[in-house]
Design an enzyme around this catalytic site. Structure first.
Site, PDB file in Angstrom:
ATOM      1  N   TRP A 241       0.827  -1.166   0.061  1.00 29.48           N
ATOM      2  CA  TRP A 241      -0.020  -0.120   0.203  1.00 29.48           C
ATOM      3  C   TRP A 241       0.672   1.327  -0.099  1.00 29.48           C
ATOM      4  O   TRP A 241       0.395   2.140  -0.235  1.00 29.48           O
ATOM      5  CB  TRP A 241      -0.882  -0.045   1.149  1.00 29.48           C
ATOM      6  CG  TRP A 241      -0.387  -0.395   2.416  1.00 29.48           C
ATOM      7  CD1 TRP A 241       0.139   0.501   3.479  1.00 29.48           C
ATOM      8  CD2 TRP A 241      -0.461  -1.705   3.101  1.00 29.48           C
ATOM      9  NE1 TRP A 241       0.691  -0.277   4.574  1.00 29.48           N
ATOM     10  CE2 TRP A 241       0.456  -1.673   4.349  1.00 29.48           C
ATOM     11  CE3 TRP A 241      -0.751  -2.977   2.702  1.00 29.48           C
ATOM     12  CZ2 TRP A 241       0.639  -2.768   4.957  1.00 29.48           C
ATOM     13  CZ3 TRP A 241      -0.593  -4.024   3.207  1.00 29.48           C
ATOM     14  CH2 TRP A 241       0.083  -4.242   4.481  1.00 29.48           C
TER      15      TRP A 241
ATOM     16  N   GLU B  97      -5.374   0.445   5.789  1.00 28.08           N
ATOM     17  CA  GLU B  97      -5.424   1.059   7.318  1.00 28.08           C
ATOM     18  C   GLU B  97      -6.626   0.377   8.078  1.00 28.08           C
ATOM     19  O   GLU B  97      -6.449   0.231   9.241  1.00 28.08           O
ATOM     20  CB  GLU B  97      -5.594   2.661   7.413  1.00 28.08           C
ATOM     21  CG  GLU B  97      -4.183   3.451   7.047  1.00 28.08           C
ATOM     22  CD  GLU B  97      -3.070   3.374   7.901  1.00 28.08           C
ATOM     23  OE1 GLU B  97      -3.233   2.727   9.042  1.00 28.08           O
ATOM     24  OE2 GLU B  97      -1.918   3.444   7.292  1.00 28.08           O
TER      25      GLU B  97
ATOM     26  N   GLN C 156      -6.155  -3.815  14.349  1.00 27.43           N
ATOM     27  CA  GLN C 156      -6.105  -5.268  15.335  1.00 27.43           C
ATOM     28  C   GLN C 156      -5.589  -6.338  14.574  1.00 27.43           C
ATOM     29  O   GLN C 156      -5.823  -7.561  14.819  1.00 27.43           O
ATOM     30  CB  GLN C 156      -7.771  -5.475  15.805  1.00 27.43           C
ATOM     31  CG  GLN C 156      -8.361  -4.345  16.318  1.00 27.43           C
ATOM     32  CD  GLN C 156      -8.081  -4.160  17.779  1.00 27.43           C
ATOM     33  OE1 GLN C 156      -7.512  -4.931  18.270  1.00 27.43           O
ATOM     34  NE2 GLN C 156      -8.216  -2.983  18.267  1.00 27.43           N
TER      35      GLN C 156
ATOM     36  N   TYR D  30      -7.394   8.215  13.930  1.00 27.45           N
ATOM     37  CA  TYR D  30      -6.293   7.634  13.295  1.00 27.45           C
ATOM     38  C   TYR D  30      -6.354   7.498  12.047  1.00 27.45           C
ATOM     39  O   TYR D  30      -5.255   7.972  11.164  1.00 27.45           O
ATOM     40  CB  TYR D  30      -6.063   6.472  14.248  1.00 27.45           C
ATOM     41  CG  TYR D  30      -4.890   5.753  13.195  1.00 27.45           C
ATOM     42  CD1 TYR D  30      -3.647   6.097  13.623  1.00 27.45           C
ATOM     43  CD2 TYR D  30      -5.334   4.749  12.608  1.00 27.45           C
ATOM     44  CE1 TYR D  30      -2.450   5.517  12.805  1.00 27.45           C
ATOM     45  CE2 TYR D  30      -4.011   4.024  11.595  1.00 27.45           C
ATOM     46  CZ  TYR D  30      -2.872   4.353  11.992  1.00 27.45           C
ATOM     47  OH  TYR D  30      -1.880   4.062  11.082  1.00 27.45           O
TER      48      TYR D  30
ATOM     49  N   ASP E 272      -1.956   6.045  16.794  1.00 32.06           N
ATOM     50  CA  ASP E 272      -2.159   4.762  17.356  1.00 32.06           C
ATOM     51  C   ASP E 272      -1.308   4.286  18.555  1.00 32.06           C
ATOM     52  O   ASP E 272      -0.527   5.148  18.987  1.00 32.06           O
ATOM     53  CB  ASP E 272      -2.249   4.088  16.198  1.00 32.06           C
ATOM     54  CG  ASP E 272      -0.818   3.651  15.669  1.00 32.06           C
ATOM     55  OD1 ASP E 272       0.317   4.160  16.404  1.00 32.06           O
ATOM     56  OD2 ASP E 272      -0.459   2.836  14.729  1.00 32.06           O
TER      57      ASP E 272
ATOM     58  N   CYS F   4      11.291   0.732  18.543  1.00 30.10           N
ATOM     59  CA  CYS F   4      10.702   1.291  19.811  1.00 30.10           C
ATOM     60  C   CYS F   4       9.337   0.243  20.367  1.00 30.10           C
ATOM     61  O   CYS F   4       8.291   0.626  20.568  1.00 30.10           O
ATOM     62  CB  CYS F   4      10.047   2.753  19.868  1.00 30.10           C
ATOM     63  SG  CYS F   4       9.887   3.342  21.429  1.00 30.10           S
TER      64      CYS F   4
ATOM     65  N   CYS G 217      17.541   1.019  21.745  1.00 30.29           N
ATOM     66  CA  CYS G 217      17.671   2.439  21.759  1.00 30.29           C
ATOM     67  C   CYS G 217      18.734   2.714  20.977  1.00 30.29           C
ATOM     68  O   CYS G 217      19.071   3.737  20.420  1.00 30.29           O
ATOM     69  CB  CYS G 217      17.783   2.922  23.054  1.00 30.29           C
ATOM     70  SG  CYS G 217      16.255   2.827  24.119  1.00 30.29           S
TER      71      CYS G 217
END
Length: 409
Positions: A33, A46, A51, A129, A147, A201, A208
């Site tokens: 996409w 989207e 979920q 969102y 989100d 993250c 990090c």
């Protein structure tokens, strides 16, 4: 409330944007996409990604776009065909909302996807969102797409202590992202958040040393990365207990019922189910344990099979007749037109399955029966016909349970 993001200077914001976008352009995931900025493709992806894992969505996305390549095709889609293409993704209201929104676009926007956040947000099934994602990616508008990934990254970045499980917290995250989102490349910036949250993250053990935002990250500076985001525990799904009935007719077809409107799995076909109390479920599970049972019957003369004949001819397997009567009583609660018919019920269950929705956990115990009368009814489906139907995952679990035991699935 100490909003540390408000203290960023113009130069600091510009450097943060540069670091983040440079990283994204080098490491962006190759996703179908993202091949162009077609708002239709972005919208479908989207909605599918809600979920659902990215790896799962890719094949569904390709299949969906092949079947419904344009908004007009989606607006004119046959409901059964639409749900079949969606089968396995769950949350079927998403697919139904897509069709409703496609018709909105055809009727209100002459078939062209709306281009402002206000208009986009009015489409059925599109929340803040998705509005932000489409606005920024397709139309280059500096709109946040907030989100879970974004809230995790931003909470760590600026030590935001608001509980991300609360809807009221969205406002502060929206403010933080608006502070740093660039006028140029806003879509890429939002997608960078998506990629960073999924690969670096992460919820636990964030990498990090690999993060392009590490020099700006306040939680890293204070060693508090794993204390963010702040999130209250989700309530445990409520347990509900059901009995399901695999009722086979004389033509090797099974009875399916359509779930009523206003309930989970609305309009989806599945074996008839009846909700029962937990104690009754436990009793059935324990005392109606799995046993071999032979259903081979001379169906050519179904009128001969009255209850006395059944007891006489199946003395060994059918000696637990009261159990079968219990099952028939439960089946009668389904209020289906066959609850008065002559049915031979296997007095032992075929096992149980569980299925988790967002807020509910279904426990389902499966029983099998044979209809002793020839009936003309469109609600019975052969296994081949079922393969062509859009069936919920719960029904697939029941079918697998039944045929795993029968060893002929």
């Amino acid at each position: 409330m100490n909003n540390t993001f408000e203290q960023l200077s113009t130069n600091e914001v510009a450097q943060l944007q540069k670091n983040f976008l440079d990283w994204y352009f080098m490491h962006a995931r190759n996703l179908p996409w993202r091949e162009n900025r077609d708002p239709y493709r972005i919208w479908i992806s989207e909605i599918m990604l809600q979920q659902t894992r990215v790896d799962t969505v890719i094949d569904y996305f390709h299949r969906f776009m092949q079947t419904f390549p344009t908004i007009k095709d989606l607006a004119n889609a046959d409901d059964e065909k639409l749900l079949k293409v969606w089968e396995g993704l769950g949350y079927y209201s998403r697919a139904r909302n897509l069709k409703v929104a496609a018709n909105q676009i055809m009727d209100e926007y002459d078939g062209k996807f709306p281009q402002t956040p206000t208009e986009i947000s009015k489409l059925k099934g599109i929340g803040p969102y998705t509005t932000g994602a489409i606005s920024s990616i397709a139309f280059h508008l500096p709109e946040p797409a907030i989100d879970g990934n974004v809230m995790r990254v931003v909470s760590r970045l600026f030590l935001i202590k608001e509980d991300i499980a609360k809807a009221s917290s969205r406002k502060v995250f929206d403010q933080a992202v608006r502070k740093i989102i660039p006028e140029r490349y806003p879509g890429e910036f939002n997608q960078a958040f998506m990629d960073l949250g999924s690969s670096i993250c992460t919820p636990t053990s964030p990498k990090c040393t690999e993060c392009p935002l590490s020099s700006f990250c306040l939680s890293k500076q204070e060693g508090l990365q794993e204390q963010f985001p702040v999130k209250s525990k989700k309530a445990k799904p409520k347990d509900q207990y059901f009995v399901a009935f695999a009722l086979e007719n004389t033509k090797d077809a099974y009875l399916l019922e359509k779930r009523a409107a206003g309930r989970l799995l609305k309009d989806m076909l599945h074996f008839p189910i009846v909700e029962i109390a937990q104690e009754e479920y436990k009793n059935l599970l324990k005392n109606f344990s799995e046993e071999p049972f032979d259903f081979k019957q001379p169906f050519v003369q179904p009128t001969l099979f009255d209850e006395d004949t059944l007891v006489a001819e199946h003395q060994t397997s059918f000696e637990l007749l009261p159990r079968s009567q219990t099952i028939q009583t439960l089946f009668s609660k389904s209020e289906l037109p066959f609850n008065q018919a002559k049915i031979l019920w296997n007095p032992a269950h075929l096992g149980e399955i569980t299925h988790i929705f967002t807020h509910l956990k279904w426990h389902i115990l499966l029983f099998e029966g044979k209809l002793m009368e020839t009936t003309a009814n469109d609600d019975f489906y052969t296994m081949q016909q079922m393969k062509e139907l859009p069936l919920p995952k719960m029904q697939h679990k029941l079918l697998n349970k039944m045929y795993k035991l029968k060893k002929d699935f």
